[in-house]
Write an enzyme that holds these catalytic residues in place. Sequence first.
Site, PDB file in Angstrom:
ATOM      1  N   GLU A 117       0.851  -1.204   0.000  1.00 38.43           N
ATOM      2  CA  GLU A 117       0.000   0.000   0.000  1.00 38.43           C
ATOM      3  C   GLU A 117       0.877   1.240   0.000  1.00 38.43           C
ATOM      4  O   GLU A 117       1.866   1.291   0.728  1.00 38.43           O
ATOM      5  CB  GLU A 117      -0.852   0.061   1.279  1.00 38.43           C
ATOM      6  CG  GLU A 117      -1.793  -1.091   1.439  1.00 38.43           C
ATOM      7  CD  GLU A 117      -2.453  -1.094   2.827  1.00 38.43           C
ATOM      8  OE1 GLU A 117      -2.416  -0.062   3.539  1.00 38.43           O
ATOM      9  OE2 GLU A 117      -3.006  -2.144   3.185  1.00 38.43           O
ATOM     10  N   LYS A 119       2.285   4.559   1.259  1.00 33.79           N
ATOM     11  CA  LYS A 119       2.265   5.147   2.595  1.00 33.79           C
ATOM     12  C   LYS A 119       1.913   6.615   2.420  1.00 33.79           C
ATOM     13  O   LYS A 119       2.736   7.432   2.005  1.00 33.79           O
ATOM     14  CB  LYS A 119       3.616   4.987   3.285  1.00 33.79           C
ATOM     15  CG  LYS A 119       3.599   5.460   4.721  1.00 33.79           C
ATOM     16  CD  LYS A 119       4.834   4.958   5.463  1.00 33.79           C
ATOM     17  CE  LYS A 119       4.780   5.258   6.942  1.00 33.79           C
ATOM     18  NZ  LYS A 119       4.746   6.658   7.285  1.00 33.79           N
ATOM     19  N   ASP A 121       1.122  10.419   3.061  1.00 33.96           N
ATOM     20  CA  ASP A 121       1.771  11.345   3.972  1.00 33.96           C
ATOM     21  C   ASP A 121       0.742  12.320   4.537  1.00 33.96           C
ATOM     22  O   ASP A 121       0.536  13.409   4.034  1.00 33.96           O
ATOM     23  CB  ASP A 121       2.876  12.101   3.223  1.00 33.96           C
ATOM     24  CG  ASP A 121       3.964  12.548   4.165  1.00 33.96           C
ATOM     25  OD1 ASP A 121       3.856  12.225   5.369  1.00 33.96           O
ATOM     26  OD2 ASP A 121       4.903  13.197   3.707  1.00 33.96           O
ATOM     27  N   TYR A 229      -7.211   2.415   5.590  1.00 36.59           N
ATOM     28  CA  TYR A 229      -6.206   1.360   5.400  1.00 36.59           C
ATOM     29  C   TYR A 229      -6.316   0.217   6.398  1.00 36.59           C
ATOM     30  O   TYR A 229      -5.546  -0.723   6.332  1.00 36.59           O
ATOM     31  CB  TYR A 229      -4.784   1.921   5.337  1.00 36.59           C
ATOM     32  CG  TYR A 229      -4.326   2.748   6.513  1.00 36.59           C
ATOM     33  CD1 TYR A 229      -4.265   2.214   7.800  1.00 36.59           C
ATOM     34  CD2 TYR A 229      -3.922   4.067   6.324  1.00 36.59           C
ATOM     35  CE1 TYR A 229      -3.844   2.975   8.868  1.00 36.59           C
ATOM     36  CE2 TYR A 229      -3.485   4.837   7.390  1.00 36.59           C
ATOM     37  CZ  TYR A 229      -3.456   4.274   8.663  1.00 36.59           C
ATOM     38  OH  TYR A 229      -3.034   5.028   9.718  1.00 36.59           O
ATOM     39  N   LYS A 318      10.797   3.229   3.053  1.00 37.88           N
ATOM     40  CA  LYS A 318      10.706   4.668   2.787  1.00 37.88           C
ATOM     41  C   LYS A 318      11.319   5.065   1.435  1.00 37.88           C
ATOM     42  O   LYS A 318      12.264   4.456   0.969  1.00 37.88           O
ATOM     43  CB  LYS A 318      11.420   5.446   3.907  1.00 37.88           C
ATOM     44  CG  LYS A 318      10.816   5.238   5.279  1.00 37.88           C
ATOM     45  CD  LYS A 318       9.406   5.775   5.399  1.00 37.88           C
ATOM     46  CE  LYS A 318       9.347   7.225   5.771  1.00 37.88           C
ATOM     47  NZ  LYS A 318       9.575   7.559   7.147  1.00 37.88           N
ATOM     48  N   CYS A 412      22.056  46.562 -11.435  1.00 37.15           N
ATOM     49  CA  CYS A 412      21.937  45.241 -12.059  1.00 37.15           C
ATOM     50  C   CYS A 412      23.282  44.497 -12.003  1.00 37.15           C
ATOM     51  O   CYS A 412      24.306  45.048 -12.417  1.00 37.15           O
ATOM     52  CB  CYS A 412      21.490  45.420 -13.503  1.00 37.15           C
ATOM     53  SG  CYS A 412      21.547  43.915 -14.477  1.00 37.15           S
ATOM     54  N   CYS A 415      24.514  44.361 -15.886  1.00 40.37           N
ATOM     55  CA  CYS A 415      24.881  45.517 -16.720  1.00 40.37           C
ATOM     56  C   CYS A 415      25.081  46.790 -15.913  1.00 40.37           C
ATOM     57  O   CYS A 415      25.374  47.839 -16.465  1.00 40.37           O
ATOM     58  CB  CYS A 415      23.831  45.748 -17.801  1.00 40.37           C
ATOM     59  SG  CYS A 415      22.324  46.484 -17.178  1.00 40.37           S
ATOM     60  N   CYS A 430      15.736  45.280 -13.713  1.00 38.81           N
ATOM     61  CA  CYS A 430      16.865  46.018 -14.232  1.00 38.81           C
ATOM     62  C   CYS A 430      16.305  47.022 -15.228  1.00 38.81           C
ATOM     63  O   CYS A 430      15.461  46.683 -16.055  1.00 38.81           O
ATOM     64  CB  CYS A 430      17.823  45.058 -14.933  1.00 38.81           C
ATOM     65  SG  CYS A 430      18.923  45.892 -16.075  1.00 38.81           S
ATOM     66  N   CYS A 436      21.099  45.751 -21.487  1.00 43.05           N
ATOM     67  CA  CYS A 436      21.476  44.684 -20.557  1.00 43.05           C
ATOM     68  C   CYS A 436      21.652  43.349 -21.282  1.00 43.05           C
ATOM     69  O   CYS A 436      20.723  42.860 -21.923  1.00 43.05           O
ATOM     70  CB  CYS A 436      20.413  44.550 -19.477  1.00 43.05           C
ATOM     71  SG  CYS A 436      20.797  43.249 -18.292  1.00 43.05           S
TER      72      CYS A 436
HETATM   73  S1  IVH Z   1      -0.793   0.865   8.790  1.00 45.18           S
HETATM   74  C1  IVH Z   1      -0.175  -1.163  12.642  1.00 45.18           C
HETATM   75  N1  IVH Z   1      -1.018   1.700   6.326  1.00 45.18           N
HETATM   76  O1  IVH Z   1       2.042   5.596   8.712  1.00 45.18           O
HETATM   77  C2  IVH Z   1      -0.246  -0.486  11.349  1.00 45.18           C
HETATM   78  N2  IVH Z   1      -0.185   3.213   7.962  1.00 45.18           N
HETATM   79  O2  IVH Z   1       4.243   4.869  10.718  1.00 45.18           O
HETATM   80  C3  IVH Z   1      -0.289   0.961  11.459  1.00 45.18           C
HETATM   81  N3  IVH Z   1       0.320   5.443   7.093  1.00 45.18           N
HETATM   82  O3  IVH Z   1       0.526   6.419  11.749  1.00 45.18           O
HETATM   83  C4  IVH Z   1      -0.522   1.750  10.263  1.00 45.18           C
HETATM   84  N4  IVH Z   1      -0.279   5.062   5.016  1.00 45.18           N
HETATM   85  O4  IVH Z   1      -0.365   7.525   9.669  1.00 45.18           O
HETATM   86  C5  IVH Z   1      -0.652   2.018   7.583  1.00 45.18           C
HETATM   87  N5  IVH Z   1      -1.304   2.342   4.101  1.00 45.18           N
HETATM   88  C6  IVH Z   1      -0.943   2.640   5.362  1.00 45.18           C
HETATM   89  C7  IVH Z   1      -0.473   3.923   5.708  1.00 45.18           C
HETATM   90  C8  IVH Z   1      -0.088   4.168   7.011  1.00 45.18           C
HETATM   91  C9  IVH Z   1       0.175   5.962   5.871  1.00 45.18           C
HETATM   92  C10 IVH Z   1       0.851   6.168   8.263  1.00 45.18           C
HETATM   93  C11 IVH Z   1      -0.069   6.184   9.447  1.00 45.18           C
HETATM   94  C12 IVH Z   1       0.708   5.653  10.591  1.00 45.18           C
HETATM   95  C13 IVH Z   1       2.112   5.745  10.105  1.00 45.18           C
HETATM   96  C14 IVH Z   1       2.903   4.574  10.692  1.00 45.18           C
END
Ligand code: IVH
Length: 675
Positions: A117, A119, A121, A229, A318, A412, A415, A430, A436
Amino acid sequence: MSTTDRETANRVEQLRQAINEHNYRYYVLDDPQVPDAEYDRLFRELQALEASHPELVTDDSPTRRVGANAETSFEEVIHRIPMLSLDNAFSDEELQDFDRRIRDRLKADDPIEYVCEPKLDGLAVSLHYEQGILTRAATRGDGYAGEDITANIRTIPSVPLKLRGSGFPDLVEVRGEVYMPKAGFERLNQTLANKGEKTFVNPRNAAAGSLRQKKPSVTARRPLEMCAYSVAVTEESVLPETHWDSLQQVSDWGFRINPEMRKATGVDECLAAYRELMDKRAELPYEIDGIVFKVNRLELQNALGFVSRAPRWAIAHKFPAQEELTVIEDVEFQVGRTGAVTPVARLKPVFVGGVTVSNATLHNMDEIHRLGVRIGDTVFIRRAGDVIPQVVKVVLEKRPDSAREVELPATCPVCDSDVIQIEGEAVARCSGGLFCPAQRKEAIRHYASRKALDIEGLGDKWIELLVDKGMVKTVADLYGLSKEDLTGLQRMGDKSASNLLAAIDKSRQPVLWRFIYALGIREVGEATAKALASHFGTLEAIAEADEEALQQVPDVGPIVAGHICSFFDQPHNQETIDALRTAGVQWQTETITAEPKPLLGETWVLTGALSGMTRDEAKERLEQLGAKVAGSVSKKTACVVAGEAAGSKLTKAESLGVKVLTEEAFVAFLESHSA
Ligand code: IVH
């Protein structure tokens, strides 16, 4: 209940269902089924019915996302099941170790199936539904206790206030991420910056700031989305066998789940998924900072369990960070094609967003003041996707005593002409225009353009070549070019060289206003150039006029007068004009009528086809007599000249009683007024 009451109640229910369905298609599936106008009609009808029948209002009505007078309480909420965090893997090896640990623990011979999945932000949230109705939303907090943000969460359109379908447990907790899509973030920051307010460093901070609002009406205006999620059922109920299936179920209940989600068997497929997602990262409409791998089978998840605050069955791999800290070692100023003087931060090189960055634009002095940047400061640098690196925040705690203020240079850097900053304008420029080197190509292009000196054949390609080869430095050098010079250039044949030289030669005797326009003085367009020429008669008179004298010219206000003065104040511009004169460019002087112009203050309109002259010629003649030529007829029109097949403008003039001249009468009029 009377029949009409029942009918109203039915209609209200019908409208709610329809609106919820449209919301779902629009915000969750990204697949709207009706035009916005139709949605608005249904919404307004429901609002009106609820206003006249307050007894029919319910908490889960789609009109109640922002509760009247509601305030977010931020009261403490204890999570019944802790909201854990994830361990991180920063390399392929660390991910391979994770997979190996799992197989060892489970004594598994076969590869493990994972769900991959993105992650997201943003911020983790927990949503409680009782009998399918959203009753409480909380932040993650420290994982054990968070804060109640129900009123704010209710305003997010992709969060269902009521679960769809049936068959959900009486009590269910859905977890997911609230985030701000990139486009919404950019728009929000732009709005804040325009108001001179503090902007957000990144979409995550913007989402956090939006959820932290006391007033849900503020949160409601922020473009937030929610993606589920995980599901934690807090009472006995039948769960599917896999994480994947539980997310399908959550999706059926009306939540958005991530469309990039996929299954992978074994660690190699996980690594492939990581790379594919990283390649897609920049084009996704929201920010992700990595990929999460979760063991798919729930019984295996249970067998693996947890260690301290993270599950053993999941890990986040990451991506390279999009923000890093570095030091501003210096701020230099660059001059652009149009003379804009832009501050650029020279940075201690830093690896961010996958590349090493050593420069970042600071845009203009307003931006420097807004950020409060000084030379020597430690700053956040952000580079997302292919976007140019930005300085987004100063870390004040790290400011050294030696930090210096950034000052706009007076002249400038290219020039040495004066740098001018007009009040109310963010950009400093300028004033070296014609001279220039940084503005050279643009100045030549403008000088040669059709409305200026109309040097046919001197297009962008030739300008590039002539300037890059050092053959033309200012427009005056054009007149010194020889045939050999030109034929020496790649692809320039004998004939084209002769044609271009002839065109340059032809431009030696421009009328005054075209020459003034060709100088490229800021904000002096055709109309102003014409007005200046006819008011002053000679270039010398314009160059000598002070701001007050310049403002006597129609359409010249203090700003334009300032631009004209600073242009002629620059010795370099005077030198270029002298060089043009020496090269044989002779602009004609305008004959100034001793008497006031007979049509001064009058607006004339030309309509229909004239047989003896072009529209432009007629316009020029009228303007010489002091008239303004407009495109539409009104009560204020002094006279309409009606040529062949004149249409609606003529009819309008007649109906308003405006004077009309035939072409014949117009020609006679011009003759009687010619010098
Ligand atoms: S699972 C026990 N799935 O990442 C599992 N977290 O470092 C806990 N996050 O606080 C989370 N996308 O805010 C999960 N697809 C995803 C996620 C996700 C973002 C964030 C979430 C969590 C942090 C964990």
